[in-house]
Motif scaffolding. Sequence first.
Motif, PDB file in Angstrom:
ATOM      1  N   ILE A 106       0.798  -1.352  -0.044  1.00  0.00           N
ATOM      2  CA  ILE A 106       0.073   0.155   0.003  1.00  0.00           C
ATOM      3  C   ILE A 106       0.885   1.341   0.107  1.00  0.00           C
ATOM      4  CG2 ILE A 106      -1.793   1.281   1.386  1.00  0.00           C
ATOM      5  CD1 ILE A 106      -2.518  -1.341   2.628  1.00  0.00           C
ATOM      6  N   VAL A 107       0.759   2.020  -0.802  1.00  0.00           N
ATOM      7  CA  VAL A 107       1.357   3.135  -1.177  1.00  0.00           C
ATOM      8  C   VAL A 107       0.644   4.562  -0.865  1.00  0.00           C
ATOM      9  CG1 VAL A 107       2.897   4.893  -2.322  1.00  0.00           C
ATOM     10  CG2 VAL A 107       3.140   2.210  -2.584  1.00  0.00           C
ATOM     11  N   CYS A 108       0.854   5.252   0.394  1.00  0.00           N
ATOM     12  CA  CYS A 108       0.073   6.502   0.550  1.00  0.00           C
ATOM     13  C   CYS A 108       0.705   7.592  -0.390  1.00  0.00           C
ATOM     14  CB  CYS A 108       0.038   6.804   1.881  1.00  0.00           C
ATOM     15  SG  CYS A 108      -0.854   5.539   2.950  1.00  0.00           S
ATOM     16  N   ALA A 109       0.116   8.083  -1.285  1.00  0.00           N
ATOM     17  CA  ALA A 109       0.645   9.079  -2.204  1.00  0.00           C
ATOM     18  C   ALA A 109      -0.006  10.461  -2.177  1.00  0.00           C
ATOM     19  CB  ALA A 109       0.908   8.546  -3.574  1.00  0.00           C
ATOM     20  N   GLY A 110       0.172  10.996  -1.087  1.00  0.00           N
ATOM     21  CA  GLY A 110      -0.721  12.284  -0.849  1.00  0.00           C
ATOM     22  C   GLY A 110      -2.207  12.205  -0.507  1.00  0.00           C
ATOM     23  N   TRP A 111      -2.188  10.961   0.542  1.00  0.00           N
ATOM     24  CA  TRP A 111      -3.509  10.700   1.320  1.00  0.00           C
ATOM     25  C   TRP A 111      -3.246  11.406   2.702  1.00  0.00           C
ATOM     26  CZ3 TRP A 111      -7.751   7.718   0.829  1.00  0.00           C
ATOM     27  CH2 TRP A 111      -8.325   7.327   2.173  1.00  0.00           C
ATOM     28  N   MET A 112      -4.443  12.539   2.740  1.00  0.00           N
ATOM     29  CA  MET A 112      -4.483  13.496   3.658  1.00  0.00           C
ATOM     30  C   MET A 112      -5.012  13.066   5.127  1.00  0.00           C
ATOM     31  SD  MET A 112      -2.702  15.495   2.214  1.00  0.00           S
ATOM     32  CE  MET A 112      -2.880  16.993   3.015  1.00  0.00           C
ATOM     33  N   LEU A 113      -5.517  11.836   5.195  1.00  0.00           N
ATOM     34  CA  LEU A 113      -6.158  11.580   6.474  1.00  0.00           C
ATOM     35  C   LEU A 113      -5.125  10.719   7.355  1.00  0.00           C
ATOM     36  CD1 LEU A 113      -9.654  10.834   5.035  1.00  0.00           C
ATOM     37  CD2 LEU A 113      -8.919  12.786   6.268  1.00  0.00           C
ATOM     38  N   ILE A 114      -5.357  10.713   8.584  1.00  0.00           N
ATOM     39  CA  ILE A 114      -4.561   9.732   9.423  1.00  0.00           C
ATOM     40  C   ILE A 114      -5.161   8.660   9.381  1.00  0.00           C
ATOM     41  CG2 ILE A 114      -4.130   9.309  11.877  1.00  0.00           C
ATOM     42  CD1 ILE A 114      -3.898  12.194  12.362  1.00  0.00           C
ATOM     43  N   LEU A 115      -4.400   7.454   9.269  1.00  0.00           N
ATOM     44  CA  LEU A 115      -4.719   6.276   9.017  1.00  0.00           C
ATOM     45  C   LEU A 115      -4.715   5.446  10.823  1.00  0.00           C
ATOM     46  CD1 LEU A 115      -2.983   4.839   5.850  1.00  0.00           C
ATOM     47  CD2 LEU A 115      -5.643   5.320   6.239  1.00  0.00           C
ATOM     48  N   SER A 116      -5.793   5.240  11.199  1.00  0.00           N
ATOM     49  CA  SER A 116      -6.041   4.781  12.605  1.00  0.00           C
ATOM     50  C   SER A 116      -5.791   3.329  12.794  1.00  0.00           C
ATOM     51  CB  SER A 116      -7.278   5.144  13.334  1.00  0.00           C
ATOM     52  OG  SER A 116      -8.155   4.322  12.954  1.00  0.00           O
ATOM     53  N   PRO A 117      -5.620   2.910  14.356  1.00  0.00           N
ATOM     54  CA  PRO A 117      -5.315   1.624  14.402  1.00  0.00           C
ATOM     55  C   PRO A 117      -6.467   0.766  13.859  1.00  0.00           C
ATOM     56  CG  PRO A 117      -4.816   2.859  16.326  1.00  0.00           C
ATOM     57  CD  PRO A 117      -5.333   3.835  15.278  1.00  0.00           C
ATOM     58  N   SER A 118      -7.939   1.301  13.537  1.00  0.00           N
ATOM     59  CA  SER A 118      -8.745   0.303  13.071  1.00  0.00           C
ATOM     60  C   SER A 118      -8.449   0.010  11.603  1.00  0.00           C
ATOM     61  CB  SER A 118     -10.212   1.401  13.240  1.00  0.00           C
ATOM     62  OG  SER A 118     -10.373   1.666  14.434  1.00  0.00           O
TER      63      SER A 118
END
Length: 223
Positions: A106-118
Amino acid sequence: MGDKKLKIVVLISGSGTNLQALIDAVAGATTPKITNASISAVISSSASAYGLHRAATAGIPTYVHDLQATYYADISKECTAKRRQARKQFNIDLASKVLSLKPDLIVCAGWMLILSPSFLTPVEKADIPIINLHPALPGQFDGIRAIERAWEAGQRGEISTAGLMIHRVIKEVDRGEPLVVKKLDLRKDETLEQYEERVHENEHIAIVEGTVLALKELEDKQR
């Protein structure tokens, strides 16, 4: 592994210039090239993100997972408990969608939201690595407005070097192990817009370099 290619899912939120760098690398149009993987899907946190058009043009399946328009749609800002639960469900559903796509990376390329433990916990259990682009040096400006904060600190003379990194995603925001670090000098005669342009130019290189490294690690692990 033979000729089987690894599968990348890319998470975006905006214009998708870093996604485009990955698309070009997979197509063999840049150096370094990505020869051992394909982009199997792009997920955007916004239906209006131009990156969706870039993906569609390249023939890549796209999905929209919109927090504001879907999960917060009927909840007022004053209802903090409901919004907190909605945000948790957003991450649970995002993990479910990503896992259904069976990516290798998985590549976050400008993903602007925090990925939580969920989100992170089920993905970690599935042993799928996640890397992220963050426009600051390790430990320097975690979180939002990193480019602006770095430039401001440079203008005040507090720092003379900033930059960006590709790092592993862990529960602590922007604190995962760096894979690629690009340092940039801060110039007092440079506007924020000029510095931002330099950052973005280097991001397009770093996102490919970091993805190449992460893919190589996966190949080595699978041998």
